[in-house]
Design a protein around this motif. Sequence first.
Motif, PDB file in Angstrom:
ATOM      1  N   ALA A 113      36.236  43.872  39.331  1.00 41.00           N
ATOM      2  CA  ALA A 113      35.670  42.708  38.655  1.00 41.00           C
ATOM      3  C   ALA A 113      36.530  42.352  37.449  1.00 41.00           C
ATOM      4  O   ALA A 113      37.233  43.208  36.900  1.00 41.00           O
ATOM      5  CB  ALA A 113      34.249  43.014  38.199  1.00 41.00           C
ATOM      6  N   THR A 114      36.440  41.096  37.030  1.00 41.01           N
ATOM      7  CA  THR A 114      37.157  40.683  35.832  1.00 41.01           C
ATOM      8  C   THR A 114      36.533  41.377  34.609  1.00 41.01           C
ATOM      9  O   THR A 114      35.392  41.855  34.675  1.00 41.01           O
ATOM     10  CB  THR A 114      37.088  39.159  35.633  1.00 41.01           C
ATOM     11  N   ALA A 115      37.266  41.373  33.506  1.00 43.16           N
ATOM     12  CA  ALA A 115      36.782  42.079  32.310  1.00 43.16           C
ATOM     13  C   ALA A 115      35.425  41.547  31.827  1.00 43.16           C
ATOM     14  O   ALA A 115      34.524  42.355  31.537  1.00 43.16           O
ATOM     15  CB  ALA A 115      37.840  42.019  31.206  1.00 43.16           C
ATOM     16  N   PRO A 116      35.198  40.221  31.737  1.00 40.69           N
ATOM     17  CA  PRO A 116      33.877  39.764  31.287  1.00 40.69           C
ATOM     18  C   PRO A 116      32.758  40.171  32.240  1.00 40.69           C
ATOM     19  O   PRO A 116      31.650  40.528  31.797  1.00 40.69           O
ATOM     20  CB  PRO A 116      34.013  38.234  31.254  1.00 40.69           C
ATOM     21  N   VAL A 117      33.026  40.146  33.528  1.00 38.82           N
ATOM     22  CA  VAL A 117      31.996  40.514  34.511  1.00 38.82           C
ATOM     23  C   VAL A 117      31.691  42.007  34.417  1.00 38.82           C
ATOM     24  O   VAL A 117      30.514  42.423  34.425  1.00 38.82           O
ATOM     25  CB  VAL A 117      32.438  40.098  35.937  1.00 38.82           C
ATOM     26  N   THR A 118      32.725  42.829  34.290  1.00 36.94           N
ATOM     27  CA  THR A 118      32.486  44.266  34.121  1.00 36.94           C
ATOM     28  C   THR A 118      31.660  44.519  32.859  1.00 36.94           C
ATOM     29  O   THR A 118      30.707  45.307  32.872  1.00 36.94           O
ATOM     30  CB  THR A 118      33.820  45.030  34.047  1.00 36.94           C
ATOM     31  N   GLY A 119      32.003  43.821  31.780  1.00 34.87           N
ATOM     32  CA  GLY A 119      31.247  44.001  30.538  1.00 34.87           C
ATOM     33  C   GLY A 119      29.777  43.673  30.724  1.00 34.87           C
ATOM     34  O   GLY A 119      28.895  44.383  30.242  1.00 34.87           O
ATOM     35  N   ALA A 120      29.505  42.590  31.453  1.00 32.42           N
ATOM     36  CA  ALA A 120      28.111  42.178  31.660  1.00 32.42           C
ATOM     37  C   ALA A 120      27.371  43.173  32.549  1.00 32.42           C
ATOM     38  O   ALA A 120      26.260  43.603  32.232  1.00 32.42           O
ATOM     39  CB  ALA A 120      28.066  40.780  32.280  1.00 32.42           C
ATOM     40  N   VAL A 121      27.984  43.554  33.665  1.00 34.42           N
ATOM     41  CA  VAL A 121      27.276  44.366  34.659  1.00 34.42           C
ATOM     42  C   VAL A 121      27.183  45.833  34.217  1.00 34.42           C
ATOM     43  O   VAL A 121      26.122  46.453  34.305  1.00 34.42           O
ATOM     44  CB  VAL A 121      27.998  44.256  36.025  1.00 34.42           C
ATOM     45  N   VAL A 179      36.036  32.287  31.234  1.00 35.63           N
ATOM     46  CA  VAL A 179      35.927  32.425  32.688  1.00 35.63           C
ATOM     47  C   VAL A 179      34.887  33.481  33.015  1.00 35.63           C
ATOM     48  O   VAL A 179      35.064  34.661  32.737  1.00 35.63           O
ATOM     49  CB  VAL A 179      37.272  32.837  33.308  1.00 35.63           C
ATOM     50  N   TRP A 180      33.781  33.040  33.580  1.00 40.36           N
ATOM     51  CA  TRP A 180      32.742  33.986  33.993  1.00 40.36           C
ATOM     52  C   TRP A 180      32.679  34.151  35.494  1.00 40.36           C
ATOM     53  O   TRP A 180      32.185  35.140  36.015  1.00 40.36           O
ATOM     54  CB  TRP A 180      31.376  33.534  33.476  1.00 40.36           C
ATOM     55  N   SER A 181      33.156  33.144  36.189  1.00 43.59           N
ATOM     56  CA  SER A 181      33.043  33.151  37.638  1.00 43.59           C
ATOM     57  C   SER A 181      34.405  32.805  38.225  1.00 43.59           C
ATOM     58  O   SER A 181      35.071  31.894  37.745  1.00 43.59           O
ATOM     59  CB  SER A 181      31.994  32.105  38.019  1.00 43.59           C
ATOM     60  N   VAL A 182      34.801  33.554  39.243  1.00 44.32           N
ATOM     61  CA  VAL A 182      36.105  33.313  39.862  1.00 44.32           C
ATOM     62  C   VAL A 182      35.952  33.132  41.372  1.00 44.32           C
ATOM     63  O   VAL A 182      34.974  33.574  41.972  1.00 44.32           O
ATOM     64  CB  VAL A 182      37.099  34.479  39.596  1.00 44.32           C
ATOM     65  N   ALA A 183      36.951  32.461  41.953  1.00 47.83           N
ATOM     66  CA  ALA A 183      37.102  32.485  43.410  1.00 47.83           C
ATOM     67  C   ALA A 183      38.028  33.653  43.719  1.00 47.83           C
ATOM     68  O   ALA A 183      38.860  34.031  42.894  1.00 47.83           O
ATOM     69  CB  ALA A 183      37.715  31.171  43.891  1.00 47.83           C
ATOM     70  N   LEU A 184      37.879  34.251  44.884  1.00 46.14           N
ATOM     71  CA  LEU A 184      38.757  35.350  45.272  1.00 46.14           C
ATOM     72  C   LEU A 184      39.794  34.850  46.262  1.00 46.14           C
ATOM     73  O   LEU A 184      39.450  34.196  47.250  1.00 46.14           O
ATOM     74  CB  LEU A 184      37.968  36.485  45.912  1.00 46.14           C
ATOM     75  N   ARG A 185      41.032  35.187  45.962  1.00 45.42           N
ATOM     76  CA  ARG A 185      42.121  34.886  46.886  1.00 45.42           C
ATOM     77  C   ARG A 185      42.425  36.196  47.608  1.00 45.42           C
ATOM     78  O   ARG A 185      42.912  37.151  46.992  1.00 45.42           O
ATOM     79  CB  ARG A 185      43.324  34.389  46.089  1.00 45.42           C
ATOM     80  N   LEU A 186      42.103  36.264  48.876  1.00 42.74           N
ATOM     81  CA  LEU A 186      42.271  37.474  49.682  1.00 42.74           C
ATOM     82  C   LEU A 186      43.441  37.227  50.625  1.00 42.74           C
ATOM     83  O   LEU A 186      43.431  36.262  51.392  1.00 42.74           O
ATOM     84  CB  LEU A 186      40.996  37.750  50.484  1.00 42.74           C
ATOM     85  N   ARG A 187      44.432  38.096  50.537  1.00 44.88           N
ATOM     86  CA  ARG A 187      45.645  37.838  51.316  1.00 44.88           C
ATOM     87  C   ARG A 187      46.026  39.063  52.121  1.00 44.88           C
ATOM     88  O   ARG A 187      46.026  40.183  51.606  1.00 44.88           O
ATOM     89  CB  ARG A 187      46.771  37.469  50.343  1.00 44.88           C
ATOM     90  N   ASP A 188      46.322  38.846  53.375  1.00 42.75           N
ATOM     91  CA  ASP A 188      46.812  39.930  54.219  1.00 42.75           C
ATOM     92  C   ASP A 188      48.341  39.883  54.182  1.00 42.75           C
ATOM     93  O   ASP A 188      48.951  38.991  54.772  1.00 42.75           O
ATOM     94  CB  ASP A 188      46.286  39.744  55.647  1.00 42.75           C
ATOM     95  N   THR A 189      48.928  40.835  53.466  1.00 41.51           N
ATOM     96  CA  THR A 189      50.386  40.782  53.266  1.00 41.51           C
ATOM     97  C   THR A 189      51.127  41.092  54.567  1.00 41.51           C
ATOM     98  O   THR A 189      52.293  40.738  54.705  1.00 41.51           O
ATOM     99  CB  THR A 189      50.830  41.763  52.160  1.00 41.51           C
TER     100      THR A 189
END
Length: 303
Positions: A113-121, A179-189
């Motif tokens: 999770a991003t730093a703000p989300v980790t802090g909240a949860v 930034v509290w909410s993000v989209a996830l970019r999931l990539r199969d390398t």
Amino acid sequence: MLLQVLGTAAGGGLPQWNCACPGCAGARAHPERRRRHACLALRAGPDRWYVVNATPDIGEQIEGCPDLLPAPGPAADTRRSPLAGVVLTDAELDHTLGIARLREARDGFDVLATAPVTGAVRDRLGLGAVLGPYTKVRWRELTGTARELDDGSTVTVSAVPVSAKRPRYASGTGPEAPVWSVALRLRDTAGGRTVLYAPALAAWTDAFEAAAREADVLFVDGTFWDDEEPRRSGFGTDTATGMGHLPVTGPGGTADRLARLPGRCLYTHLNNTNPLGDPGAEQHRHLADLGLEVARDGMVIEL
Ligand code: MLT
Ligand code: MN
Ligand code: ZN
């Protein structure tokens, strides 16, 4: 890359336990209309899976997905799971309460999770201290730079900012996070294919447009059909946009923009007031004419 759609509903699910709206009543009368909270399972490698967001339904979602069930093994050692961790798009309760349901995890699990989300949860919601006596949660930072989902996995994950709206329980706490909410970019390398997962989308930014352009498959915020839906249905005093969710159609709607993208687009995170919850609703034809889909619980996508 292998994905399984474990749920497609916004907070409350469909039906929501205390709601008698036409959508919830319809889902009670027609069980095939039921939708669990929005969640995606993502294969990181052989017998290793992550879920994108941990919903209040996570136990039932795992039970309904054979790939996430514990493999048979010795009777003296029965506790195991292919579920290696959780990736969070935000700290909202419909996306995080399921973390507490994973407390039985024998070997712990990862939360990216991003730093703000980790802090909240972890800190504000208190899940770090609450789960400590039960299991080992490994908090890993999610940023805009792609990182391996799992050691040695060919799937990488990175965050694209989509909203500054913080969860209500975290209001007035800690530093302001833009930034509290993000989209996830999931990539199969290995295969070079990309999925963009955005169950909340508050604004169509240049960064989102760029990520959307290069995605082969997109899951996008389908919370509300139009901007007035929360007010019209009487459960809110704000518009969809005011609640941090661009509507599907009308002013600011995402459908016309999605229709211009090269990738396959599916709406998810449907609120129970959204007419798209009824498979017979005329609104489906409008989306089909634009080449857009509505994600369904149980969909499997391999790319
Ligand atoms: C959202 O998607 O906006 C949130 O889940 C709303 C909430 O639960 O408060
Ligand atoms: Mn939500
Ligand atoms: Zn309802």
